[in-house]
Design an enzyme around this catalytic site. Structure first.
Site: not given
Ligand SMILES: [Zn+2]
Length: 826
Positions: A265-266, A300
């Site tokens: 995802g990131a 994040e």
């Molecule tokens: Zn993470």
């Protein structure tokens, strides 16, 4: 011995013997646009103190050209993963010149040529241990260094790293960018991106703090970047976290870049966060998709503190960053953005991942025992993320919001730029809460498994609350009455339980929810009356969090074989079309489809599939024009249509422009619909070729590959099978496309012949492919057989296979065993 698979034991010895200060990394990326060029020059200059005479430096690349230790050229001793270094002094400078390889698997320096405009893009992805695919370094989280990156790249490209550029020299067709030295960082969160990325600038100001914000994306996707939305969430997050953590954002600028063919995802690289392009939509997106993106942006961002500023010593304590970031993603979404219902989706969808993983034979405590890197790679799972976050939610209910955040603040103040273990966090939390946290930690962080809760009559007006696998919970019991079509909460009781049996007052209500408000982590069962209420009026439950807990309970009971899958599907068909929370709806649709394909008995499957297809079709017709529900049901129709061609004429008509009014049929939905037609034999290679002409992009080509491999033809499936295992030039996304094609439509008749070959191939694939790709093969191509015999035979014969490979196979076996059990009504 596999020298690439670093162990906890040897890395601990290395960090005890070596203190690293600075690493200067020079990368020559000027040749990246030339496709024939497979690698790039990389030079690392490492400054460190040593208390030993020899050590090794990690590097996985094409070659090592020279090793210079304190000014003296040494013979190169390189085994493909480690460079041996001898004759060290107390204080050392080691310079290594090497050639690294461009990656197509998303590990290391990934290179992507955009078919839409023929431009080249680069980005790095490292966690847990792929920075060594780009630079010679010490690849372990507890050897933090100041990194200085110097990058040569084609002139005109954006060149990015964790810090801002300090100096840019432009030559003929090339540029050299030298970045400011980083604060102390672990190698896995360093980062470089380079290419003609489109850029949007923003800023965030707070008192004396001023942070430059940047958003980046490939030029061909620039028009789909919802920059205002993303920047708004970014600013809200920076406001929230700098207050909550009382520690100013430490990393200078804050860039966020959307990158192609991304494996996750990131990733929380300080100052340069990378995201999958799946968070951008090519035309049609629901607000639930934006909520998911906001959640990830905030997840994040929380890592800038949890993980980047304070980092786990080794991967056993991965939860110290992932569980916290996962918790903070939902918490900050709810508290600081317009996505106030973040905990609703968490309760039903995110926690389903945890419950599922926690019932596998390979489950593990949140604080894990991670002996080596391969084990670390597999632990980015439902336990480390979702269960960890759920348990922190329970902790907050237990100690209170204030104590929890005060504990976090003290933890950052005490450990900034350092490495920690569980103890370092518990010390701070015990201090502020005035409670001994060891009991909580032993019960929740050091055990595995999930408790199941239900209540039983105990005579008169008494009842007993029963839990399997007892642990301490704080929970609320909600009592709901049915009033016409609505189900309304009348009362709620909060209590602490620890034992297997707890006496309570008999809950008298049409619907009793045992984990009302979703405070704790447990599977809850509905009593008979509650189940009847839900069957008649689930969509009448007004509180979305209560509906989430009920949907979750129904799904867990179905997976456990306690609720007949046909009854579950009946409830979904009746109430999903009225589910206003799109996040919940998406989860329920996915579960329904899973139940049809895997849990329904063989002889009932066609009928259930047909009822589900019709339910999705009818919900699509009834959804409001232009609504998120309409788009969601359109996607459900596309998914169902790959298994059932009842509406192939309608799907064809949708592709020809006759979509329901208000529905945005964007390129991705078009591909999904067309692939369904191809899978059921109602569209041809010519249709795919025509679609590709109108969408000749990166995702278009991937979708076309998938569609072509989905044709219901044994020869086509055999070719997809061969490509997946043997074509090592396939990128990660193209490999996925072949795997999806091979499995398309659940056509066992076309692919069952390959079952035995799967077991013959996985050992070699694990040895020869990178772990990312090997994992996709082992999981994606596991045979959906009706017998456990072949997998049991493999497990018995391969006792000595690598632990991570065995873990994946054991998990797939368990999923299959569950399918067969539920299908057989056992
Ligand atoms: Zn993470």
């Amino acid at each position: 011995m596999d020298t690439a698979n670093l162990t906890r034991h040897e890395t601990a010895a290395r960090s005890a013997a070596i203190s690293v200060h600075r690493i200067r990394v020079e990368l020559d990326l000027t040749g990246a646009p030339e496709r024939a060029r497979t690698g790039f020059d990389t030079v690392s200059t490492l400054e460190f103190d040593a208390r030993v005479e020899s050590t090794w430096i990690d590097f996985i690349g094409e070659s090592v050209r020279s090793v210079v230790v304190n000014g003296e050229e040494r013979a190169v001793e390189y085994d493909g993963a480690r460079i041996a270094v001898h004759g060290l002094s107390a204080s050392n400078t080691v310079r290594i010149e090497a050639v690294a390889a461009y990656s197509r698997s998303g590990e290391g320096m990934h290179r992507f040529h955009d078919p839409a405009d023929d431009l080249t893009y680069l980005y790095t992805q490292y966690e847990p241990a792929d920075s060594r695919r780009v630079m010679p370094c010490f690849e372990q989280p507890d050897m933090k260094a100041e990194f200085t990156f110097v990058v040569d790249a084609p002139a005109g490209w954006e060149v990015l790293s964790n810090r801002a550029a300090e100096r840019i020299d432009v030559g003929v067709g090339v540029q050299r960018v030298e970045f400011a030295p980083t604060l102390p960082l672990s190698s896995y969160i360093t980062s470089v991106a380079a290419g003609p990325y489109a850029r949007v600038n923003g800023e965030w100001r707070r008192d004396e703090q001023h942070i430059e914000l940047g958003l980046f994306v490939r030029q061909s996707l620039a028009r789909y970047l919802e920059a205002d939305d993303i920047l708004e969430v970014t600013r809200q997050g920076l406001d929230f976290f700098t207050d909550a953590f009382a520690y100013p954002y430490p990393w200078g600028k804050y860039d966020q870049i959307f990158v192609p063919e991304y494996n996750l995802g990131a990733m929380e690289n300080p100052g340069l966060v990378t995201f999958t392009e799946s968070y951008l939509s090519r035309g049609a997106a629901t607000d639930a998709q934006r909520a998911a993106r906001a959640n990830t942006v905030l997840h994040e961002m929380a890592h800038m503190w949890f993980g980047d500023l304070v980092t786990m010593r080794w991967w056993d304590d991965l939860w110290l960053k992932e569980s916290f970031a996962d918790y903070m993603g939902s918490h900050a979404s709810a508290a600081a953005t317009r996505f106030h219902d973040a905990w609703v989706k968490f309760a039903a969808n995110r926690k389903a991942w945890a419950y599922q993983q926690d019932q596998l034979p390979t489950t593990h405590p949140i604080v894990a025992d991670i002996s080596d890197l391969e084990a670390a790679k597999l632990n980015f799972d439902g336990i480390t993320y979702a269960k960890g976050a759920a348990v922190l939610k329970q902790l907050v209910a237990f100690v209170g919001d204030d104590a929890f955040f005060e504990g976090a603040r003290r933890y950052f103040a005490a450990n900034a730029f350092g490495n920690t273990t569980l103890e370092d966090f518990l010390v701070q939390l015990s201090d502020v809460s005035g409670r001994d946290m060891s009991q909580w930690s032993d019960a929740w962080l050091r055990t595995s498994g999930v408790s199941t809760l239900w209540w039983e009559e105990a005579g008169e007006d008494r009842a007993v609350l029963v839990q399997t696998d007892p642990r301490p919970h704080r929970l609320r019991i909600g009592l709901y009455d049915r009033v016409d079509d609505r189900v309304v909460r009348r009362d709620q009781h909060e209590l602490d339980i620890t034992d297997e049996r707890t006496e309570i007052a008999r809950p008298e209500a049409d619907l009793v929810i045992l984990n009302d408000d979703d405070l704790t982590y447990a599977k809850i069962r509905l009593d008979r009356r509650s189940l009847d209420t839900v069957e008649g009026a689930l969509s009448g439950i007004e509180d979305p969090l209560a509906r989430a807990v009920v949907w979750s309970s129904l799904w867990n009971a179905t997976r456990d074989g306690e609720l007949d899958p046909s009854r579950y599907l009946r409830i979904v068909r009746a109430h999903a079309p009225h589910e206003p929370n799109i996040g919940l709806l998406v989860g329920v649709i996915g579960n329904a489809s899973h139940a049809v394909r895997r849990y329904v008995a063989d002889e009932r499957r066609d009928d259930e599939q047909r009822q589900w297809t019709e339910a999705a079709w009818s919900a699509l017709q009834q959804a409001d024009a232009g609504s998120d529900a309409q788009l969601t049901w359109a996607r459900a129709v596309a998914t169902a249509s790959a298994f059932d061609d009842a509406h192939h004429d309608d799907v064809r008509a949708m592709l020809a422009g006759a979509a329901p009014e208000g529905l945005a049929v964007d390129p991705d939905l078009r591909w999904q619909l067309l692939t369904a037609l191809v899978t059921t034999g109602h569209a041809t290679t010519e249709d795919v070729a025509a679609e590709l002409i109108s969408d000749d992009t990166g995702s278009g080509r991937t979708a076309a590959r998938r569609a072509l491999s989905s044709r219901p033809d044994a020869g086509v499936r055999a070719a997809a099978w061969a490509a997946a295992w043997e074509d090592t030039t396939l990128s990660n996304d193209h490999l996925d496309a072949e795997i999806a094609g091979f499995r398309a439509g659940g056509r066992r008749d076309l692919v069952a012949a390959f079952d035995d070959e799967y077991f013959a191939r996985i050992g070699t694939a694990w040895r020869e492919r990178s772990i990312e790709l090997a994992q996709r093969l082992v999981v994606g191509l596991f045979p959906a057989s009706s017998s456990l015999e072949p997998v049991d035979a493999w497990l018995a014969a391969n006792d000595d296979a690598p632990g991570a490979l065995r873990r994946l196979v054991i998990e797939q076996r368990d999923h299959l065993a569950r399918d067969l059990r539920v299908r057989g009504g056992r």
